[in-house]
Design an enzyme around this catalytic site. Structure first.
Site, PDB file in Angstrom:
ATOM      1  N   GLY A   8       0.823  -1.211   0.000  1.00  0.00           N
ATOM      2  CA  GLY A   8       0.000   0.000   0.000  1.00  0.00           C
ATOM      3  C   GLY A   8       0.852   1.253   0.000  1.00  0.00           C
ATOM      4  O   GLY A   8       0.577   2.213  -0.742  1.00  0.00           O
ATOM      5  N   SER A   9       1.897   1.280   0.814  1.00  0.00           N
ATOM      6  CA  SER A   9       2.792   2.432   0.878  1.00  0.00           C
ATOM      7  C   SER A   9       3.505   2.645  -0.453  1.00  0.00           C
ATOM      8  O   SER A   9       3.667   3.783  -0.917  1.00  0.00           O
ATOM      9  CB  SER A   9       3.834   2.224   1.984  1.00  0.00           C
ATOM     10  OG  SER A   9       3.209   2.041   3.236  1.00  0.00           O
ATOM     11  N   ASP A  34       5.152 -10.026   7.207  1.00  0.00           N
ATOM     12  CA  ASP A  34       4.358 -11.095   6.591  1.00  0.00           C
ATOM     13  C   ASP A  34       5.035 -11.722   5.379  1.00  0.00           C
ATOM     14  O   ASP A  34       4.640 -12.796   4.941  1.00  0.00           O
ATOM     15  CB  ASP A  34       2.988 -10.568   6.152  1.00  0.00           C
ATOM     16  CG  ASP A  34       2.120 -10.173   7.332  1.00  0.00           C
ATOM     17  OD1 ASP A  34       2.377 -10.667   8.440  1.00  0.00           O
ATOM     18  OD2 ASP A  34       1.193  -9.364   7.142  1.00  0.00           O
ATOM     19  N   GLN A  75       5.250 -10.516  17.540  1.00  0.00           N
ATOM     20  CA  GLN A  75       6.016 -10.870  16.345  1.00  0.00           C
ATOM     21  C   GLN A  75       6.688  -9.660  15.711  1.00  0.00           C
ATOM     22  O   GLN A  75       7.653  -9.791  14.952  1.00  0.00           O
ATOM     23  CB  GLN A  75       5.101 -11.549  15.323  1.00  0.00           C
ATOM     24  CG  GLN A  75       4.526 -12.854  15.815  1.00  0.00           C
ATOM     25  CD  GLN A  75       3.297 -13.291  15.026  1.00  0.00           C
ATOM     26  OE1 GLN A  75       3.396 -13.922  13.988  1.00  0.00           O
ATOM     27  NE2 GLN A  75       2.131 -12.942  15.539  1.00  0.00           N
ATOM     28  N   VAL A 128      29.882 -23.498  10.767  1.00  0.00           N
ATOM     29  CA  VAL A 128      29.735 -22.093  11.149  1.00  0.00           C
ATOM     30  C   VAL A 128      30.699 -21.210  10.364  1.00  0.00           C
ATOM     31  O   VAL A 128      30.453 -20.009  10.192  1.00  0.00           O
ATOM     32  CB  VAL A 128      29.963 -21.903  12.664  1.00  0.00           C
ATOM     33  CG1 VAL A 128      28.947 -22.700  13.464  1.00  0.00           C
ATOM     34  CG2 VAL A 128      31.371 -22.247  13.078  1.00  0.00           C
ATOM     35  N   GLU A 133      39.857 -15.139  13.650  1.00  0.00           N
ATOM     36  CA  GLU A 133      40.856 -15.797  14.485  1.00  0.00           C
ATOM     37  C   GLU A 133      42.183 -16.086  13.780  1.00  0.00           C
ATOM     38  O   GLU A 133      43.229 -16.154  14.420  1.00  0.00           O
ATOM     39  CB  GLU A 133      40.290 -17.101  15.047  1.00  0.00           C
ATOM     40  CG  GLU A 133      39.889 -18.124  13.993  1.00  0.00           C
ATOM     41  CD  GLU A 133      39.282 -19.379  14.608  1.00  0.00           C
ATOM     42  OE1 GLU A 133      39.436 -19.582  15.823  1.00  0.00           O
ATOM     43  OE2 GLU A 133      38.636 -20.148  13.858  1.00  0.00           O
ATOM     44  N   GLN A 143      29.289 -21.872  18.400  1.00  0.00           N
ATOM     45  CA  GLN A 143      28.793 -23.140  17.878  1.00  0.00           C
ATOM     46  C   GLN A 143      27.640 -23.699  18.700  1.00  0.00           C
ATOM     47  O   GLN A 143      27.094 -24.748  18.356  1.00  0.00           O
ATOM     48  CB  GLN A 143      29.924 -24.175  17.864  1.00  0.00           C
ATOM     49  CG  GLN A 143      30.983 -23.894  16.815  1.00  0.00           C
ATOM     50  CD  GLN A 143      32.033 -24.982  16.781  1.00  0.00           C
ATOM     51  OE1 GLN A 143      32.760 -25.172  17.744  1.00  0.00           O
ATOM     52  NE2 GLN A 143      32.117 -25.677  15.675  1.00  0.00           N
TER      53      GLN A 143
END
Length: 782
Positions: A171-172, A217, A351, A530, A630, A665
């Site tokens: 809408g915006s 949404d 939410q 990771v 690291e 981790q």
């Protein structure tokens, strides 16, 4: 369905990290897990240089000189909007443009005055981690009328603003396009009534519009993820995980209602991420006899040993005839037919709250940069566009094409054309729905067909770590034992989930095929580490969880210094030689610098960073954040950098250091990792079962071609299978990283947002695409 026995004894053990979401998919296949931390190695010799700037590089001051940009947030708020505003302001100022806040959305544009004020670099500091929108948002009736838009146009013209960035929903963005279409007529009317001068009208002859979609949404067609969606999923999953423990204690059924009046994305991804028994979404209503199916499904789950049931409902859920399906309706059904203790939880506006996730911060920052580029490159002939995300790529799409397709979805649902509605939602939505149906709506076998049963992995999706256990062992030394176990347990295929060691183990298994016929079976590797350092994939399972851990820790560390001025924090991240975590956490947490191996640095660079922070302390922002990978440099250690900054900053700022270590981790996987792992597992199962059929000859399986051993990875916009033998040439084995890494192109954004005056590469900005092709060409079905 092809059943493949599972045996943890196949290998003595590979790896360390597991995404249980992928495991819960591949219960019918052998799952081998591996990830070994980086082996000791020397720092690459000096002289490793980054590629020179391409022809698209421009001097920063030339891009926006003499131009003005206004940014506003409109409609419902969404986490990450502040990150988008911050990026627009800082990149706009960086390019030499003036940037203005428009407070309270379109209402501020209409009212003018103090609602439109020039932004400074410092005015967007410390807003990256804030939810909502600090410049305010409001529903504006005045802007819907031409008189209101006339006042808004005058307010922009008087300030010389001809570029407008709107962050909001469909809408915006529709209002912004209407404003742009009427711009010429509005100026003519203002000129006629004396509201503006002829010179002002000439100077503001056209208005450029760029939109960014901020909506939890994820209901805007044309983008895989809207700003705020990932953060909303974080809030939902925090509650679902908490509810799960109490539900198990009391053997309860929980019905959870999430937002999504016209779009079921939040409900669908929540169902995938928590392993829900059923999900109701408006795009695909259940069959007329859904009550019977639901009750049978819940009963089967309980009979299989589960102590709880989870049902997810989108607030806009309907049946085939358009009748609403409410949470209370479902509760009444379950209690009446099954007698289960059933509770309803409606999550509501929780939410929308909380801090934005790392994903949303990075997404919003990338979109903000792209929005500024689109505005500054705009011309009177350029249509209003929306910047969005397709896979891992930034794209520009015609705004009204996206709005129209979004409206077409609602029309299709209203007319009962639900298959069309699913297609119009786009490829990503369809794939998620197909994976959900594969998991939730297929009845498990009545008897065990493998050592890990269907129900045994039902609760693994939300667990961190590895349920099967891992060891740091490569297969080459154990080919005889492995071959014997493959024969003993009748193994027909392998799925290996892990990091760089999984990749190396896969290569060794392929080499072993020449000596051991038992190894001639289909093989698929799913990247999970990771460090995000596996060649062949832009993302690895687990990296998003680690990134959020780092980002949240940085937020807490900065907050701890809220009452202390002039303090710099030095934080060490994991990743081996791969600087992904340090770079992306730097973007998400607003770091002043991030030291990585891939971008060599020396004493002059360190001194320049110290000088930069010294200048920063003279402003109103008196805190600094520096990240260090690291293994970025064997000489410039974390202690060295801490001591250097402490010494050079004496009298100006003091320092603190923190080595995050293995906390990166730990913890529960994020919604992104749960969903990503689930989809990767589903696609791997589909591929490998096809390969088993393809390689079957006279009751035996024999696979020794290059394409029978593949790595499944995310490449730009899609999941692709790549022969691992071909990936060998793309790998720096000494430093355990791919030779080409996509995220390095984001490092200039990090530096620009930290106010470094560097060259800006505009050669790879997104080009305008059309939505129709994107919507109507889905990926191959599972």
């Amino acid at each position: 369905m092809v059943a493949v026995p599972v045996s943890p004894a196949l290998f003595p053990g590979l790896g360390r990290l597991l995404a249980p979401a992928a495991l819960s998919l591949a219960a019918l296949l052998l799952l081998l897990l591996s990830l070994l931390p980086p082996a000791p190695g020397r720092r690459r010799s000096a002289g490793r240089k980054m590629p020179s700037s391409p022809a698209g590089t421009r001097h920063p001051e030339s891009l926006g000189a003499g131009k003005a940009i206004a940014v506003l947030t409109s409609g419902g708020d969404a986490q990450g909007m502040n990150a988008a505003v911050r990026a627009v302001v800082r990149v706009g100022i960086y390019t030499g443009a003036k940037v203005f806040f428009v407070c309270e959305g379109y209402q501020g544009l209409v009212d003018g005055g103090d609602h439109i004020k020039e932004a400074t670099w410092e005015s967007v500091s410390m807003m990256l981690q804030l939810g909502g929108t600090v410049i305010g948002s409001a529903r504006c009736q005045d802007f819907r009328a031409r008189e209101g838009r006339l006042r808004a146009a005058r307010n922009l013209v008087k300030r010389g603003i001809t570029n407008l960035c709107v962050i909001g929903g469909d809408g915006s963005l529709t209002g912004a396009d209407t404003f742009r279409a009427e711009w010429g007529g509005l100026l003519a009317e203002l000129l006629k009534t004396g509201g503006i001068t002829a010179e002002e009208a000439q100077r503001s002859s056209h208005l450029n519009i760029v939109g960014m979609v901020g909506s939890i949404d994820n209901d805007f067609c044309g983008t895989d993820m809207t700003i705020g969606t990932d953060s909303a999923l974080h809030r939902i999953m925090e509650i679902v995980d908490a509810i799960t423990t109490t539900a198990q204690s009391h053997q309860r059924t929980f019905v959870l209602e999430v937002m999504g009046r016209h779009c079921g994305y939040l409900a669908l991804i929540t169902a995938l991420a928590c392993g829900a028994d059923w999900v109701f979404i408006p795009e695909s209503p259940p069959e007329d006899d859904w009550e019977d199916h639901l009750c049978r499904r819940l009963t089967e789950t309980r009979d299989g040993g589960s102590r709880l049931n989870i049902i997810i409902v989108a607030e806009g859920a309907i049946d085939k005839h358009g009748k609403p399906i409410t949470s209370d309706d479902i509760k009444t059904l379950v209690v009446k037919r099954l007698g289960y203790d059933t509770r309803v939880t409606i999550l509501g506006h929780v939410q929308r709250g909380g801090t934005p996730s790392a994903f949303d911060r990075i997404l919003a920052s990338r979109m903000g940069v792209e929005a500024v580029m689109a505005l500054l490159e705009g011309s009177p002939d350029t249509p209003a566009c929306v910047v969005s995300l397709s896979g891992n790529q930034s794209v520009r799409l015609p705004l009204m094409e996206c709005v129209q397709v979004t409206k077409d979805v609602t029309t299709a649902m209203n007319e009962g054309r639900f298959e069309d509605a699913l297609k119009l939602r786009g490829r990503s939505f369809q794939n998620n729905w197909n994976v959900y149906k594969l998991l939730a709506h297929i009845r498990p076998p009545a008897t065990k067909v493998e050592e890990i049963s269907w129900n045994a992995v039902g609760s693994w999706t939300g667990l961190g770590g590895s349920k099967l256990g891992t060891k740091r062992t490569l297969p080459k030394k154990y080919f005889e034992e492995i071959s014997a176990n493959i024969s003993k347990f009748g193994i027909h295929a392998l799925i290996i989930i892990g990091g760089f060691e999984a990749f190396m183990g896969g290569l060794e298994l392929v080499e072993g095929r020449a000596r051991f016929e038992e190894l001639c079976i289909p093989l698929c590797i799913i990247p999970a580490t990771v460090s995000n350092n596996v060649p062949g994939s832009d993302f690895s399972i687990g990296a998003d969880t680690a990134l959020n851990t780092i980002t949240n820790t940085c937020d807490l560390i900065k907050q701890s210094a809220a009452g202390t001025k002039r303090r710099v924090f030095i934080i060490e991240t994991m990743g081996g030689f791969c600087g992904y975590l340090a770079t992306m956490a730097g973007l998400a947490a607003g770091a002043d610098a991030a030291y990585i191996f891939e971008e060599p640095f020396g004493s002059r660079d360190l001194q320049a960073n110290v000088d930069h922070l010294t200048e920063k302390m003279k402003t109103t922002v008196k805190r600094g954040l520096v990240l260090r990978n690291e293994r970025c440099n064997e000489n410039y250690t974390t202690d060295f950098i801490y001591n250097l900054y402490s010494e050079e900053g004496k009298g100006v700022f003091d320092c603190r250091k923190n080595v995050l270590g293995h906390m990166q981790q730990g913890g529960s996987p994020t919604p992104f990792d749960r969903n990503f792992g689930t989809k990767m597992g589903a696609k791997a199962v589909a591929w490998i079962t096809g390969k088993i059929r393809e390689c079957s000859r006279h009751g035996r399986i024999f696979a020794n071609t290059a394409d029978s051993a593949c790595l499944l990875g995310m490449r730009k916009r899609s999941l692709v299978f790549q022969p691992i033998a071909e990936l060998r040439q793309q790998t720096d084995f000494e430093h355990r990283i791919p030779k080409e890494q996509w995220w390095l192109k984001l490092r200039p954004i990090l530096k620009i947002l930290a106010k470094y005056n560097i060259e800006l590469d505009t050669s790879e900005t997104a080009h305008l695409e059309h939505l129709t092709r994107k919507v109507l060409v889905p990926e191959a079905t599972l």
